[in-house]
Design a protein around this motif. Structure first.
Motif, PDB file in Angstrom:
ATOM      1  N   UNK A   1      56.187  53.085  17.074  1.00 22.94           N
ATOM      2  CA  UNK A   1      55.142  53.105  18.080  1.00 22.94           C
ATOM      3  C   UNK A   1      55.690  52.628  19.426  1.00 22.94           C
ATOM      4  N   UNK A   2      54.967  52.967  20.498  1.00 22.44           N
ATOM      5  CA  UNK A   2      55.356  52.539  21.839  1.00 22.44           C
ATOM      6  C   UNK A   2      54.282  51.574  22.359  1.00 22.44           C
ATOM      7  N   UNK A   3      54.547  50.264  22.295  1.00 22.87           N
ATOM      8  CA  UNK A   3      53.528  49.294  22.694  1.00 22.87           C
ATOM      9  C   UNK A   3      53.610  48.905  24.164  1.00 22.87           C
ATOM     10  N   UNK A   4      52.460  48.592  24.734  1.00 19.58           N
ATOM     11  CA  UNK A   4      52.363  48.010  26.072  1.00 19.58           C
ATOM     12  C   UNK A   4      51.498  46.759  25.944  1.00 19.58           C
ATOM     13  N   UNK A   5      51.900  45.688  26.616  1.00 22.78           N
ATOM     14  CA  UNK A   5      51.178  44.411  26.498  1.00 22.78           C
ATOM     15  C   UNK A   5      50.446  44.081  27.789  1.00 22.78           C
ATOM     16  N   UNK A   6      49.195  43.640  27.654  1.00 26.83           N
ATOM     17  CA  UNK A   6      48.440  43.043  28.756  1.00 26.83           C
ATOM     18  C   UNK A   6      48.027  41.648  28.292  1.00 26.83           C
ATOM     19  N   UNK A   7      48.138  40.661  29.183  1.00 21.60           N
ATOM     20  CA  UNK A   7      47.883  39.280  28.780  1.00 21.60           C
ATOM     21  C   UNK A   7      46.499  38.770  29.190  1.00 21.60           C
ATOM     22  N   UNK A   8      45.681  39.632  29.780  1.00 19.87           N
ATOM     23  CA  UNK A   8      44.290  39.274  30.052  1.00 19.87           C
ATOM     24  C   UNK A   8      43.447  40.558  30.089  1.00 19.87           C
ATOM     25  N   UNK A   9      42.131  40.385  30.022  1.00 20.85           N
ATOM     26  CA  UNK A   9      41.242  41.536  29.948  1.00 20.85           C
ATOM     27  C   UNK A   9      41.269  42.420  31.179  1.00 20.85           C
ATOM     28  N   UNK A  10      41.396  41.808  32.349  1.00 18.49           N
ATOM     29  CA  UNK A  10      41.416  42.580  33.584  1.00 18.49           C
ATOM     30  C   UNK A  10      42.657  43.453  33.670  1.00 18.49           C
ATOM     31  N   UNK A  11      43.804  42.888  33.321  1.00 19.08           N
ATOM     32  CA  UNK A  11      45.044  43.668  33.321  1.00 19.08           C
ATOM     33  C   UNK A  11      44.946  44.809  32.313  1.00 19.08           C
TER      34      UNK A  11
ATOM     35  N   UNK B   1      41.346  35.793  28.930  1.00 15.39           N
ATOM     36  CA  UNK B   1      41.082  35.405  30.331  1.00 15.39           C
ATOM     37  C   UNK B   1      40.523  36.581  31.129  1.00 15.39           C
ATOM     38  N   UNK B   2      39.703  36.268  32.115  1.00 13.13           N
ATOM     39  CA  UNK B   2      39.211  37.203  33.144  1.00 13.13           C
ATOM     40  C   UNK B   2      38.127  38.164  32.640  1.00 13.13           C
ATOM     41  N   UNK B   3      38.388  38.894  31.553  1.00  8.95           N
ATOM     42  CA  UNK B   3      37.350  39.743  30.956  1.00  8.95           C
ATOM     43  C   UNK B   3      37.356  39.515  29.452  1.00  8.95           C
ATOM     44  N   UNK B   4      36.215  39.130  28.910  1.00  8.42           N
ATOM     45  CA  UNK B   4      36.064  38.902  27.482  1.00  8.42           C
ATOM     46  C   UNK B   4      36.323  40.183  26.688  1.00  8.42           C
ATOM     47  N   UNK B   5      36.928  40.048  25.509  1.00  7.72           N
ATOM     48  CA  UNK B   5      37.274  41.206  24.710  1.00  7.72           C
ATOM     49  C   UNK B   5      36.078  42.036  24.276  1.00  7.72           C
ATOM     50  N   UNK B   6      34.952  41.396  23.994  1.00  8.31           N
ATOM     51  CA  UNK B   6      33.761  42.131  23.581  1.00  8.31           C
ATOM     52  C   UNK B   6      33.183  42.924  24.756  1.00  8.31           C
TER      53      UNK B   6
END
Length: 227
Positions: free
Chosen positions: A25-35, A55-60
């Motif tokens: 697979x080809x993964x990309x990482x974001x460390x907060x909801x906004x990103x 952070x910034x935007x809740x996952x739900x």
């Protein structure tokens, strides 16, 4: 397959990414909801893995937004919140699967493959469906639904809506609509395009909170979730 990981724990995010890479697979990482939200708007992904507490935007909240804008994107929630209420809330927010931390990589891979298989079969089964946000058009049965509510369109209204669904989030000029939908060159002395757009608005948008059909002054019309 491109997978977006939204996880604020750097160690966990990198562990998942390494495991995915090892299995092709080809993964990309974001460390907060906004990103994560910005990456979704800029790129195409086959699956999303997200934590709930971000952070910034809740996952739900992010899941709810994704379900409106990207209704066919598989979403797997990966979180330490493991109660039944937590799971119900996750699924109600639009998640397709829910895995509780700590987890084994092999179980995560099984869940991912199952979601991707299910999504591929849905795409085959729904090849005659055009969808955008909560709007759905079935080209085989000639039916249109919004939020699962049946909407009756005339043949010309249907053809116009079909063209807009095939060209979402792109400004369509009156000339282009006339040529592609009516097979004629637009007569600037008439406003029949505007009349039919108005017909569609009354049927597609009038009874719903968020509008999909918008006017771009001096340019034409666009199908999008926000103005």
């Amino acid at each position: 397959m491109h997978i977006l990981i939204i996880e604020d724990d750097i160690r966990v995010a990198q562990l998942i990414a390494r495991g995915l890479e090892e299995h092709g697979f080809i993964p990309t990482i974001a460390y907060d909801g906004l990103q994560g939200k910005k990456l979704l708007e800029q790129n195409t992904y086959d699956l999303l893995i997200t934590d709930v507490i971000l952070p910034k935007i809740d996952g739900l909240d992010l899941c709810k937004d994704i379900r409106v804008k990207y209704p066919n994107l598989p979403i797997l929630i990966l979180t330490a919140l493991g109660s039944t209420d937590n799971k119900v809330e996750g699924f109600d927010s639009g998640a397709d699967d829910y895995l509780v931390k700590p987890f084994e990589m092999r179980e995560l891979l099984v869940r991912i493959r199952a979601l991707l298989r299910r999504n591929a079969s849905m795409n085959i089964a729904t090849g005659n469906l055009l969808t955008y946000s909560d709007l759905e058009m079935n080209l085989s049965t000639k039916s249109v639904k919004r939020n699962n509510i049946e909407i009756r369109l005339t043949p010309k209204e249907f053809k116009l809506m079909e063209y807009m669904l095939n060209n979402p989030e792109r400004v369509l000029s009156r000339n282009e609509i006339a040529e592609k939908v009516w097979d004629t060159h637009f007569d600037t002395g008439t406003n029949f395009i505007d009349v039919y757009i108005n017909y569609l608005r009354k049927k597609i948008d009038k009874d719903f909170d968020h509008k999909l059909i918008h006017t771009k002054s001096g340019m034409g019309f666009i199908l999008k979730t926000e103005e």
